[in-house]
Design a protein around this motif. Structure first.
Motif, PDB file in Angstrom:
ATOM      1  N   PRO A 132      18.115  18.461  31.074  1.00 21.66           N
ATOM      2  CA  PRO A 132      18.687  19.348  30.058  1.00 21.66           C
ATOM      3  C   PRO A 132      17.874  19.295  28.771  1.00 21.66           C
ATOM      4  O   PRO A 132      17.066  18.396  28.545  1.00 21.66           O
ATOM      5  CB  PRO A 132      20.095  18.774  29.845  1.00 21.66           C
ATOM      6  CG  PRO A 132      20.369  17.932  31.046  1.00 21.66           C
ATOM      7  CD  PRO A 132      19.046  17.399  31.500  1.00 21.66           C
ATOM      8  N   GLY A 133      18.106  20.265  27.906  1.00 22.57           N
ATOM      9  CA  GLY A 133      17.429  20.335  26.625  1.00 22.57           C
ATOM     10  C   GLY A 133      16.917  21.734  26.372  1.00 22.57           C
ATOM     11  O   GLY A 133      17.076  22.632  27.215  1.00 22.57           O
ATOM     12  N   PRO A 134      16.289  21.971  25.204  1.00 25.95           N
ATOM     13  CA  PRO A 134      15.811  23.315  24.857  1.00 25.95           C
ATOM     14  C   PRO A 134      14.870  23.920  25.895  1.00 25.95           C
ATOM     15  O   PRO A 134      14.816  25.143  26.042  1.00 25.95           O
ATOM     16  CB  PRO A 134      15.102  23.088  23.515  1.00 25.95           C
ATOM     17  CG  PRO A 134      15.734  21.869  22.946  1.00 25.95           C
ATOM     18  CD  PRO A 134      16.059  20.997  24.122  1.00 25.95           C
ATOM     19  N   LEU A 135      14.116  23.074  26.608  1.00 26.61           N
ATOM     20  CA  LEU A 135      13.177  23.572  27.608  1.00 26.61           C
ATOM     21  C   LEU A 135      13.637  23.260  29.030  1.00 26.61           C
ATOM     22  O   LEU A 135      12.865  23.390  29.973  1.00 26.61           O
ATOM     23  CB  LEU A 135      11.778  22.982  27.361  1.00 26.61           C
ATOM     24  CG  LEU A 135      11.164  23.261  25.987  1.00 26.61           C
ATOM     25  CD1 LEU A 135       9.751  22.700  25.914  1.00 26.61           C
ATOM     26  CD2 LEU A 135      11.154  24.752  25.663  1.00 26.61           C
ATOM     27  N   GLY A 136      14.887  22.867  29.200  1.00 27.81           N
ATOM     28  CA  GLY A 136      15.423  22.617  30.526  1.00 27.81           C
ATOM     29  C   GLY A 136      15.630  23.907  31.301  1.00 27.81           C
ATOM     30  O   GLY A 136      15.923  24.955  30.725  1.00 27.81           O
ATOM     31  N   HIS A 137      15.510  23.846  32.627  1.00 28.75           N
ATOM     32  CA  HIS A 137      15.531  25.076  33.410  1.00 28.75           C
ATOM     33  C   HIS A 137      16.886  25.768  33.357  1.00 28.75           C
ATOM     34  O   HIS A 137      16.960  26.999  33.391  1.00 28.75           O
ATOM     35  CB  HIS A 137      15.117  24.797  34.856  1.00 28.75           C
ATOM     36  CG  HIS A 137      16.177  24.173  35.699  1.00 28.75           C
ATOM     37  ND1 HIS A 137      16.527  22.838  35.611  1.00 28.75           N
ATOM     38  CD2 HIS A 137      16.987  24.696  36.659  1.00 28.75           C
ATOM     39  CE1 HIS A 137      17.485  22.574  36.472  1.00 28.75           C
ATOM     40  NE2 HIS A 137      17.790  23.684  37.127  1.00 28.75           N
ATOM     41  N   GLY A 138      17.993  25.000  33.257  1.00 36.54           N
ATOM     42  CA  GLY A 138      19.305  25.628  33.148  1.00 36.54           C
ATOM     43  C   GLY A 138      19.466  26.384  31.844  1.00 36.54           C
ATOM     44  O   GLY A 138      19.983  27.511  31.817  1.00 36.54           O
ATOM     45  N   ALA A 181       6.968  32.594  22.572  1.00 39.03           N
ATOM     46  CA  ALA A 181       7.335  31.707  21.468  1.00 39.03           C
ATOM     47  C   ALA A 181       8.786  31.255  21.562  1.00 39.03           C
ATOM     48  O   ALA A 181       9.107  30.079  21.352  1.00 39.03           O
ATOM     49  CB  ALA A 181       7.087  32.415  20.132  1.00 39.03           C
ATOM     50  N   LEU A 182       9.678  32.177  21.915  1.00 38.31           N
ATOM     51  CA  LEU A 182      11.103  31.859  21.940  1.00 38.31           C
ATOM     52  C   LEU A 182      11.497  31.002  23.135  1.00 38.31           C
ATOM     53  O   LEU A 182      12.585  30.414  23.147  1.00 38.31           O
ATOM     54  CB  LEU A 182      11.929  33.149  21.946  1.00 38.31           C
ATOM     55  CG  LEU A 182      11.812  34.001  20.678  1.00 38.31           C
ATOM     56  CD1 LEU A 182      12.610  35.292  20.836  1.00 38.31           C
ATOM     57  CD2 LEU A 182      12.273  33.235  19.445  1.00 38.31           C
ATOM     58  N   PHE A 183      10.632  30.899  24.117  1.00 35.65           N
ATOM     59  CA  PHE A 183      10.927  30.061  25.277  1.00 35.65           C
ATOM     60  C   PHE A 183      10.120  28.769  25.290  1.00 35.65           C
ATOM     61  O   PHE A 183      10.636  27.731  25.715  1.00 35.65           O
ATOM     62  CB  PHE A 183      10.668  30.840  26.577  1.00 35.65           C
ATOM     63  CG  PHE A 183      11.810  31.725  26.975  1.00 35.65           C
ATOM     64  CD1 PHE A 183      12.766  31.301  27.877  1.00 35.65           C
ATOM     65  CD2 PHE A 183      11.938  32.994  26.434  1.00 35.65           C
ATOM     66  CE1 PHE A 183      13.830  32.104  28.245  1.00 35.65           C
ATOM     67  CE2 PHE A 183      13.001  33.818  26.786  1.00 35.65           C
ATOM     68  CZ  PHE A 183      13.949  33.375  27.692  1.00 35.65           C
ATOM     69  N   ASP A 184       8.877  28.802  24.864  1.00 35.89           N
ATOM     70  CA  ASP A 184       8.004  27.649  25.056  1.00 35.89           C
ATOM     71  C   ASP A 184       7.837  26.773  23.829  1.00 35.89           C
ATOM     72  O   ASP A 184       7.324  25.657  23.943  1.00 35.89           O
ATOM     73  CB  ASP A 184       6.624  28.115  25.553  1.00 35.89           C
ATOM     74  CG  ASP A 184       6.661  28.552  27.011  1.00 35.89           C
ATOM     75  OD1 ASP A 184       7.743  28.476  27.622  1.00 35.89           O
ATOM     76  OD2 ASP A 184       5.619  28.975  27.538  1.00 35.89           O
ATOM     77  N   ASP A 185       8.214  27.246  22.652  1.00 36.77           N
ATOM     78  CA  ASP A 185       8.211  26.395  21.469  1.00 36.77           C
ATOM     79  C   ASP A 185       9.613  25.798  21.314  1.00 36.77           C
ATOM     80  O   ASP A 185      10.597  26.539  21.192  1.00 36.77           O
ATOM     81  CB  ASP A 185       7.852  27.207  20.220  1.00 36.77           C
ATOM     82  CG  ASP A 185       7.857  26.345  18.972  1.00 36.77           C
ATOM     83  OD1 ASP A 185       6.833  25.684  18.705  1.00 36.77           O
ATOM     84  OD2 ASP A 185       8.899  26.317  18.270  1.00 36.77           O
ATOM     85  N   PRO A 186       9.751  24.465  21.347  1.00 37.94           N
ATOM     86  CA  PRO A 186      11.099  23.871  21.337  1.00 37.94           C
ATOM     87  C   PRO A 186      11.945  24.283  20.134  1.00 37.94           C
ATOM     88  O   PRO A 186      13.144  24.546  20.283  1.00 37.94           O
ATOM     89  CB  PRO A 186      10.819  22.365  21.338  1.00 37.94           C
ATOM     90  CG  PRO A 186       9.462  22.234  21.965  1.00 37.94           C
ATOM     91  CD  PRO A 186       8.705  23.449  21.519  1.00 37.94           C
TER      92      PRO A 186
END
Length: 434
Positions: free
Chosen positions: A175-181, A324-329
């Motif tokens: 989990p987290g900002p870059l987690g797949h869910g 940017a909105l997906f890959d920058d935490p």
């Protein structure tokens, strides 16, 4: 994305059971890990260079594409059923690598097409010409027969639409900002904002349709089984596997003669009962290519909701903003918080068949709430782009789009409508939600 992050395909084998199908889909459609690669698929209408409303004969298109296939391109070249051209980038290690590769390939493509008096046009739906199929292949014969059952939207989607599809890694397992869910959820909520901000298809047959993204309307009219997202249940793998099994089979391929187009047969029923002939893993792989949700998991995530954009480099802006909105935490966290209130308007219905996506496609950023979220997300993207190595030119293009459209509650479709009716619609924009 050609040779994409991880295509959802596998080697042919013997007939597969229902349980095996579920296990295969769960195992291969979400490849998790740190996001570090991306890609883009840019579709274009191909028009007469000096008169875009004039028809282009199939013979001219075929001659131009034959020449283009001999050109040195790094991106994969494909032709859509109506003759639209698509370039799919190879996986890139950075935003600027992706931009550089596709920009160079587009320069090459435009030069070749110019020799045939043809041009690439970035509009989400052809404003002038009716659907006319260029490719005559068993796949598209079957697709047309299948989609005709729900009305004319399928033919229009096949032959007159064009998009910018952004491909991103699925994200971390944790989990987290870059987690797949989180990224799966964000894609479906932020997707409505991307529809609204980049809407660029307000016309068909030379007249306004009443929608700023007519292309998105077409996808909605095709139906949830073919073009909808699965319901959210907290587990993207399980939800997608159920969706794949319960989706209708578009066709059963044949080596000789036309392909069968069953009516109402789901893949679950096909695997469970084995008629007409038990499906193989190759049939499953093919079935996955006939599903067109707004976010398609193919190992990576393929975001399919953005209309083709105007100008030679207009496609770079949605690619840069989305990346940017997906890959920058930090930007991902900002986007997640910004779109959370929008989830209530979706009313727990899958995209794009819910009120949020309908409002986005119909009214764009004239919707005050979508505009507010878009302003926040574009600001976050602009702050993140230098951290992702974006050049000043890319950042400036995003800033110019923000100033011209987002901050004014407009989208590129408004420019097309202004040109159509000779007015500046900004002066009398209002909340059009009904």
């Amino acid at each position: 994305m050609s040779d994409s992050v991880s295509d959802c395909t596998a080697q042919p084998r013997a007939a597969v059971t229902e349980a095996e199908v579920e296990a295969l889909v769960r195992g291969i459609c979400f490849k998790t890990g740190p996001p570090h690669r991306l890609g883009v698929e840019v579709e274009w209408l191909v028009h007469e260079l000096r008169g875009p409303q004039l028809p282009v004969t199939p013979e001219r298109l075929e001659a131009a594409y034959a020449a283009l296939r001999t050109a040195p391109l790094r991106s994969a070249l494909t032709v859509e059923p109506g003759g639209q051209l698509e370039l799919s980038s190879p996986p890139a290690a950075s935003l600027m690598e992706c931009v550089g590769t596709v920009s160079a390939d587009l320069d090459t493509a435009r030069a070749v097409l110019r020799e045939h008096d043809l041009a690439l046009v970035g509009i989400g739906n052809d404003p002038w010409r009716p659907p006319r199929r260029f490719l005559r292949e068993p796949r598209y014969d079957a697709m047309e027969a299948c989609l005709d059952r729900t009305g004319p939207a399928g033919r229009a989607m096949m032959c007159t639409s064009a998009s910018v599809q952004v491909c991103l890694d699925a994200g971390h397992e944790e989990p987290g900002p870059l987690g797949h869910g989180r990224r799966w959820w964000l894609a479906h909520q932020l997707g409505a904002v991307l529809v609204a901000a980049f809407a660029n298809s307000p016309l068909a047959d030379g007249e306004p349709t009443g929608w700023l993204s007519t292309r998105q309307l077409l996808w909605m009219e095709i139906g949830a089984g073919r073009a909808g997202a699965p319901p959210f249940n907290g587990d993207p793998r399980a939800a997608w596997a159920r969706h794949v099994l319960d989706a209708p089979v578009m066709c059963v391929r044949r080596e000789d003669g036309p392909w069968d187009v069953p009516d109402g047969l789901t893949f679950r029923e096909w695997a469970r009962y084995g008629a007409p002939g038990p499906p193989t893993q190759e049939d499953l792989d093919y079935h996955l290519t006939t599903l067109f949700p707004p976010v398609r998991p193919r190992g990576h995530l393929e975001l399919r909701m953005i209309d083709a954009q105007p100008g030679e480099d207009g496609w770079i802006v949605p690619l840069a903003v989305t990346t940017a909105l997906f890959d920058d935490p930090e930007a991902a966290e900002t986007a997640y918080r910004a779109v959370k209130p929008l989830a209530e308007r979706a009313q727990s219905l899958p995209a794009p068949h819910n009120p949020l996506w309908t409002d986005a496609a119909r009214t764009g950023l004239a919707d005050p709430e979508l505009r507010e979220v878009a302003v926040i997300c574009f600001a976050a993207a602009l702050e993140a782009l230098p951290r992702l190595g974006a050049t000043n030119d890319v950042t400036a293009a995003v800033a110019a789009f923000q100033e011209r459209y987002v901050s004014r509650g407009r989208c590129p479709a408004d420019d097309l409508l202004d040109e159509f009716d000779g007015t500046d619609r900004t002066a009398h924009r209002k909340d059009l939600r009904t």
